[in-house]
Design an enzyme around this catalytic site. Sequence first.
Site, PDB file in Angstrom:
ATOM      1  N   ALA A   1      -5.720  10.984   7.440  1.00  0.00           N
ATOM      2  CA  ALA A   1      -4.199  10.897   7.121  1.00  0.00           C
ATOM      3  C   ALA A   1      -3.395  11.045   8.156  1.00  0.00           C
ATOM      4  CB  ALA A   1      -4.209  12.276   6.098  1.00  0.00           C
ATOM      5  N   GLN A   2      -3.432  11.833   9.061  1.00  0.00           N
ATOM      6  CA  GLN A   2      -2.773  12.303   9.981  1.00  0.00           C
ATOM      7  C   GLN A   2      -2.229  10.948  11.049  1.00  0.00           C
ATOM      8  OE1 GLN A   2      -0.670  14.534  11.232  1.00  0.00           O
ATOM      9  NE2 GLN A   2      -1.107  16.015   9.614  1.00  0.00           N
TER      10      GLN A   2
ATOM     11  N   GLU B   1     -18.040  18.259   2.622  1.00  0.00           N
ATOM     12  CA  GLU B   1     -17.084  18.976   1.360  1.00  0.00           C
ATOM     13  C   GLU B   1     -17.944  19.215   0.361  1.00  0.00           C
ATOM     14  OE1 GLU B   1     -13.027  19.619   3.788  1.00  0.00           O
ATOM     15  OE2 GLU B   1     -13.290  18.014   2.557  1.00  0.00           O
TER      16      GLU B   1
ATOM     17  N   VAL C   1      -2.222  -7.599  -4.315  1.00  0.00           N
ATOM     18  CA  VAL C   1      -1.807  -8.778  -3.387  1.00  0.00           C
ATOM     19  C   VAL C   1      -3.179  -9.289  -3.134  1.00  0.00           C
ATOM     20  CG1 VAL C   1      -0.912  -9.310  -0.962  1.00  0.00           C
ATOM     21  CG2 VAL C   1      -0.164  -7.570  -2.450  1.00  0.00           C
TER      22      VAL C   1
ATOM     23  N   GLY D   1       0.802  -1.274  -0.012  1.00  0.00           N
ATOM     24  CA  GLY D   1      -0.061  -0.083   0.174  1.00  0.00           C
ATOM     25  C   GLY D   1       0.894   1.067  -0.007  1.00  0.00           C
TER      26      GLY D   1
ATOM     27  N   GLY E   1      -0.289   4.496   0.287  1.00  0.00           N
ATOM     28  CA  GLY E   1      -1.173   5.568   0.500  1.00  0.00           C
ATOM     29  C   GLY E   1      -0.276   6.575   1.701  1.00  0.00           C
ATOM     30  N   PHE E   2      -0.932   7.302   2.475  1.00  0.00           N
ATOM     31  CA  PHE E   2      -0.162   8.096   3.275  1.00  0.00           C
ATOM     32  C   PHE E   2       0.587   7.363   4.365  1.00  0.00           C
ATOM     33  CE2 PHE E   2      -3.866  11.131   2.612  1.00  0.00           C
ATOM     34  CZ  PHE E   2      -3.136  12.172   2.014  1.00  0.00           C
TER      35      PHE E   2
ATOM     36  N   ASP F   1      -5.151   3.537   8.192  1.00  0.00           N
ATOM     37  CA  ASP F   1      -6.674   3.075   8.481  1.00  0.00           C
ATOM     38  C   ASP F   1      -6.999   1.692   8.578  1.00  0.00           C
ATOM     39  OD1 ASP F   1      -7.093   5.668   7.619  1.00  0.00           O
ATOM     40  OD2 ASP F   1      -8.474   5.218   5.901  1.00  0.00           O
TER      41      ASP F   1
END
Lengths: 434, 434
Positions: free
Chosen positions: A322-323, A174, A83, A15, A17-18, A305
């Site tokens: 994200a944080q 949003e 995977v 992965g 991602g972030f 996550d």
Amino acid sequence: MNIPRCSFPRIVIIGGGFAGISLAKKLKNKNIQVVLLDKHNYHNFQPLMYQVATGGLEPDSIAYPIRKVVQTFDNFYFRLADVKEIDTKNNKVIADIGELKYDYLVLATGSKTNFFGNKEMERNCMAMKTIPQSLNIRSLILENFEQALLTNDIDERHSLMNFVLVGGGPTGVELAGALAEMKKAILPKDYPDLDVRKMEINLIQSGDRILNTMSENASTKAEKFLIELGVSVWKNIRVTGYDGRIVSTNSDLSFDSATVIWTAGVQGNLINGLAADALVARAERIKVNAFNQVEGYDNIFAIGDIALMVSDEYPQGHPMMAQPAMQQGRHLAENLIKLITKKELKPFEYNDKGSMATIGRNKAVVDLPHYKFSGVFAWFVWMFVHLFSLIGFKNKAVVFLNWVYNYIRFDREARLIIRPYKKKQMTSFTTDEI
Amino acid sequence: MNIPRCSFPRIVIIGGGFAGISLAKKLKNKNIQVVLLDKHNYHNFQPLMYQVATGGLEPDSIAYPIRKVVQTFDNFYFRLADVKEIDTKNNKVIADIGELKYDYLVLATGSKTNFFGNKEMERNCMAMKTIPQSLNIRSLILENFEQALLTNDIDERHSLMNFVLVGGGPTGVELAGALAEMKKAILPKDYPDLDVRKMEINLIQSGDRILNTMSENASTKAEKFLIELGVSVWKNIRVTGYDGRIVSTNSDLSFDSATVIWTAGVQGNLINGLAADALVARAERIKVNAFNQVEGYDNIFAIGDIALMVSDEYPQGHPMMAQPAMQQGRHLAENLIKLITKKELKPFEYNDKGSMATIGRNKAVVDLPHYKFSGVFAWFVWMFVHLFSLIGFKNKAVVFLNWVYNYIRFDREARLIIRPYKKKQMTSFTTDEI
């Protein structure tokens, strides 16, 4: 996968991602062989995806080639791979492009939309967790308006112009705000022969306030901003079904809508092969200890996550954002190096820097640990933080340029149907024989 | 199509390319009802498509929403429609979204790739006439390299890294140059575990010089530039077949290639319904007189690539390029207004402003009517002309920013496989069990 063994230990990260990218960056040139696997060849910046969906940004601006991030790293291998399974007994991953042994394995597979088992909803609702999904939403919005022009059936036209967003978290809020701004500034000019005032935006929240992970103040302000923009906010209502036309709820309320966007939940992207003990039924996350070590394994870790790290302060684990992902990625890099050099590991502590959401032009809410505010200044803070979080100078510059342009001109130019989502399924069309 | 009749005559334009948009702009607010039909909701800037295919630009930068172009025009209707047929007897067009009567009809349907009847080539080659096709080429190039990493079969790896471009016109030349620059500056960094020197770029031209619509000088210089960049230029060779792996030619030469891009010819995008007399077998264009009137019809016109206007100076018609299309569009607007106000029509005269092609960084060739040059200055002229021809301030600014960035950093960041082209069809893959 054609990856040579060397004398260094091998860490396989699934992965990009972030979480995965933050980890990879910190493992750079450290006498470790790192293999990063991802289904896509790019990292994407999820917090701005709603702007791709509503024509404000092009997808390339919020995506960044993973190979470019890792270009200068020694002993680093990226592979475009899906995977399928982990074989924990033999310490190997099994992917569509072959198998690979690992010494240490890190799961950073992120999350996907959670429909809580409702198959009908999953079939008929739009989700927005990937760039292709965001582009599908963009295409569908525009296709709906093109189709609304053509029909003389008032119910059909209403359904095409009625947008239902399920879930009042940051994504739903949003998106609702961005749709409301399209309604105000763009659609009336683009569709002069359509009564765009009839467009409806409904935001449905099952709880008693929107943005319920933020402060009460943020919830109240965000709701006020949305109402000012003409969004209908429905609280304490749970959506129970959607057959592709009618949204039913647990109340008397129902909506006739051609477009339902589901932002009401996420769940971990699980991979087969872990023992059942490590898995959590709720939101399909993987139980990890304070070192991000997966329960029951010494050499398998999970971050972001997909990882559920329960503590007194976070009994439900950290927020799926994200944080925490970036912080866990960076922290795990240090712990892995400690593990390899046989030093003592340090437990992870989440440093909550606050959260924020934007509702529209000059309208945002920001919760910092000791200071909460909203309005124009919050909006500038939101933009500044997001701009500087983007990877790459060029993406920053292009997004900045788009935002300045969109702000000054009240416009969004990326309203292109490059990849049509639906073939036109006309239930009625008109013949002009005048 | 839900378009009300008014007292003004109705002009229906099919196609929003260079010709159709130029015509539409000149018919703005002129006591005429104008209906523009296109299969896409955007106009695209074809001359820069090769940069989308090679990761230099994002597709949104060279596309522009048609509705935005015509927003301020009175009595103007745009419809997203796929026109199936023209009924010239009843003066109506038949589209997927319904039928529409016209007083005057303008065909501006442009051109598509011409495989000269070779079905095998059509099935196996990549074409580059639309934005989705350009994105397919981008994905395929990157997918090939990802796949080349995985195979141990030397022939397969060679085939994946061998690119064959058929046709030495501007598109083939510009693509070959862009691929050569990827080979030089980007791919070795992105694929450190692959010997990128083994990548081959073959440009095949059936005639005895490339860029054969330009001056001898331009041909010679362009060929020299390509060879400097490492492209193999094959002249006087005709490709006769491609089974998906082997490119055969009318000589002893053959190529083992996974990627053949066909830029060797275009043909008109015909619509059913015109009498056979109006059609030209060669390149499927429509015969028009000096007023762009289709042979045999008073109220049907054709402009741009689809129109064949034969004159002493242009016995084969005008070149199928942006310039003649735009000039014909603007000229026809004047003639249509003259026709409606019963004034005498003026014949079209093509003002050849010259042509140009870019080969790579600091390398271009420019033929002006009285002055031909090449090199760095030509390259700046090429960039300047293309930048200012783009519609819209934002697209100009974003393209400029990308070019400056790419120039300074020797980079191209849009190397994203957002829409995979092929499912990985591994003929061999390796298992790492070390």
